[in-house]
Design an enzyme around this catalytic site. Structure first.
Site, PDB file in Angstrom:
ATOM      1  N   LYS A 231     -63.061 -40.128-123.597  1.00  0.00           N
ATOM      2  CA  LYS A 231     -62.988 -41.311-124.730  1.00  0.00           C
ATOM      3  C   LYS A 231     -62.487 -42.963-124.066  1.00  0.00           C
ATOM      4  O   LYS A 231     -61.962 -42.842-122.947  1.00  0.00           O
ATOM      5  CB  LYS A 231     -62.227 -41.060-126.013  1.00  0.00           C
ATOM      6  N   ARG A 266     -61.584 -30.104-127.626  1.00  0.00           N
ATOM      7  CA  ARG A 266     -63.037 -30.303-127.736  1.00  0.00           C
ATOM      8  C   ARG A 266     -63.211 -31.041-126.369  1.00  0.00           C
ATOM      9  O   ARG A 266     -62.876 -32.460-126.393  1.00  0.00           O
ATOM     10  CB  ARG A 266     -63.178 -31.295-129.265  1.00  0.00           C
TER      11      ARG A 266
HETATM   12  N1  HH2 Z   1     -65.002 -36.773-131.346  1.00  0.00           N
HETATM   13  C1  HH2 Z   1     -66.406 -36.877-131.467  1.00  0.00           C
HETATM   14  C2  HH2 Z   1     -67.196 -36.345-132.369  1.00  0.00           C
HETATM   15  N2  HH2 Z   1     -66.637 -35.343-133.027  1.00  0.00           N
HETATM   16  N3  HH2 Z   1     -64.925 -34.073-133.754  1.00  0.00           N
HETATM   17  C3  HH2 Z   1     -63.490 -33.984-133.750  1.00  0.00           C
HETATM   18  N4  HH2 Z   1     -62.901 -32.883-134.623  1.00  0.00           N
HETATM   19  N5  HH2 Z   1     -62.785 -34.606-133.225  1.00  0.00           N
HETATM   20  C4  HH2 Z   1     -63.068 -35.410-132.376  1.00  0.00           C
HETATM   21  O1  HH2 Z   1     -62.250 -36.160-131.598  1.00  0.00           O
HETATM   22  C5  HH2 Z   1     -64.505 -35.837-132.051  1.00  0.00           C
HETATM   23  C6  HH2 Z   1     -65.460 -35.030-133.039  1.00  0.00           C
HETATM   24  C7  HH2 Z   1     -66.806 -38.226-130.509  1.00  0.00           C
HETATM   25  O2  HH2 Z   1     -67.215 -37.724-129.169  1.00  0.00           O
HETATM   26  P1  HH2 Z   1     -68.827 -37.196-128.734  1.00  0.00           P
HETATM   27  O3  HH2 Z   1     -69.333 -36.114-129.628  1.00  0.00           O
HETATM   28  O4  HH2 Z   1     -68.628 -36.903-127.395  1.00  0.00           O
HETATM   29  O5  HH2 Z   1     -69.488 -38.407-129.041  1.00  0.00           O
HETATM   30  P2  HH2 Z   1     -70.538 -39.091-129.980  1.00  0.00           P
HETATM   31  O6  HH2 Z   1     -69.813 -39.068-131.257  1.00  0.00           O
HETATM   32  O7  HH2 Z   1     -71.075 -40.240-129.491  1.00  0.00           O
HETATM   33  O8  HH2 Z   1     -71.502 -38.035-130.138  1.00  0.00           O
END
Ligand code: HH2
Length: 290
Positions: A231, A266
């Site tokens: 992040k 995660r």
């Molecule tokens: N962060 C993201 C997405 N889903 N769910 C939970 N429970 N906690 C988190 O911190 C979280 C989440 C964002 O990360 P990522 O999926 O890599 O990116 P994007 O939302 O751009 O797909």
């Protein structure tokens, strides 16, 4: 309110903290064209499956499958399109590896329902059941696990000047209120996982304060999940602009969050986080994970 936690393991409230069961790695499978660190890489079913198998082979206990980016500034995706992305990927993973624990990263009840029918067993709702009024009854009816995450505002605008008086107290109060709501809707408290929502309506300092005082969130008595992987706050601290290259900073947060009581991580990079957690666990309680 006192919650009666009925489930024992894995991840039940009694298992919170370093002395509980081994930490669990949740590998991220973004079936999206625009996720902040790996958008477009796993957009076809073939590439999604290949990546899912790699994450499992590296030691992921859970796969978190998402079809909509929630990065700051992201626009919502219609549910039909979200389902067109995630359902074939879930099907392919379960065909190849029956029994894989799958989490569906959605705030749409209809997508959650369809994913649960396909074989998912966790709903990861970044709106903590606020995004779709039917979500609580879908989760209660399925008897599945649910992740309740804190977010200030909504992805499109959440990083525009977020403010708190005391971020940890406010996130904890919010999560406590969402647990009350979930339990009131018939969700088993033993199936609830809490997440402070790193990066969701938070400045770098808010994220750091939440991680520093994560034990105060863990004191609520539920398993705590953290999503720090790659992040932006890590890039701000280290100067690493490319999200994929933020692994070393991510691992530091994983180990520290584990020491503060988190039990589910995660992450995009399973192997590095797995090895770091194995060493941290051995150091802290003299036991190997797994
Ligand atoms: N962060 C993201 C997405 N889903 N769910 C939970 N429970 N906690 C988190 O911190 C979280 C989440 C964002 O990360 P990522 O999926 O890599 O990116 P994007 O939302 O751009 O797909």
């Amino acid at each position: 309110m006192v919650w009666q936690v009925t489930r024992e393991a894995p991840g039940g409230a009694g298992e919170c903290g370093v002395s509980g069961s081994s930490p669990r790695l949740m590998g991220i499978l973004n079936v999206t064209p625009d996720s902040f660190s790996d958008g477009g890489e796993f957009f076809s079913v073939e590439s999604a499956l290949e990546h899912a198998l790699a994450l499992l082979d590296e030691g992921a206990e859970i796969l978190d499958v998402g079809g909509e980016s929630t990065r700051p500034g992201a626009e919502p995706v219609p549910q039909e399109e979200e389902q067109r992305r995630v359902l074939p990927a879930i099907r392919a993973v379960l065909d190849a590896r029956p029994g894989t624990k799958i989490s569906i990263d959605t705030y749409h009840a209809q997508t959650a329902e369809a994913a649960l029918e396909e074989g998912a067993s966790i709903v990861n709702d970044v709106t903590a059941l606020r995004g779709d009024e039917r979500m609580a009854s879908v989760v209660a009816g399925a008897g599945c696990e649910v992740v309740l995450m804190h977010m200030l505002g909504e992805p499109r605008t959440m990083q525009r000047d977020p403010r708190y008086e005391d971020v940890v107290r406010e996130v904890r109060d919010f999560l406590r209120e969402r647990v009350d709501y979930a339990v009131g809707c018939g969700i088993d408290p033993g199936r609830i996982i809490l997440d402070p929502g790193v990066g969701f309506g938070k400045t770098v300092e808010h994220n750091l304060e939440l991680l520093r005082r994560l034990d105060e969130i863990c004191e609520l008595g539920f398993p705590v999940l953290v999503g720090t992987s790659r992040k932006r706050f890590i890039g701000t601290i280290t100067g690493v602009q490319t999200p994929k290259e933020r692994l070393f900073g991510t691992v530091a947060t994983t180990v520290l969050a584990y020491e503060r009581g988190a039990s589910i991580f995660r992450v995009h990079d399973v192997r590095a986080n797995r090895e770091a957690l194995d060493v941290a666990r051995m150091l802290l309680i003299g036991e190997r994970g797994g």
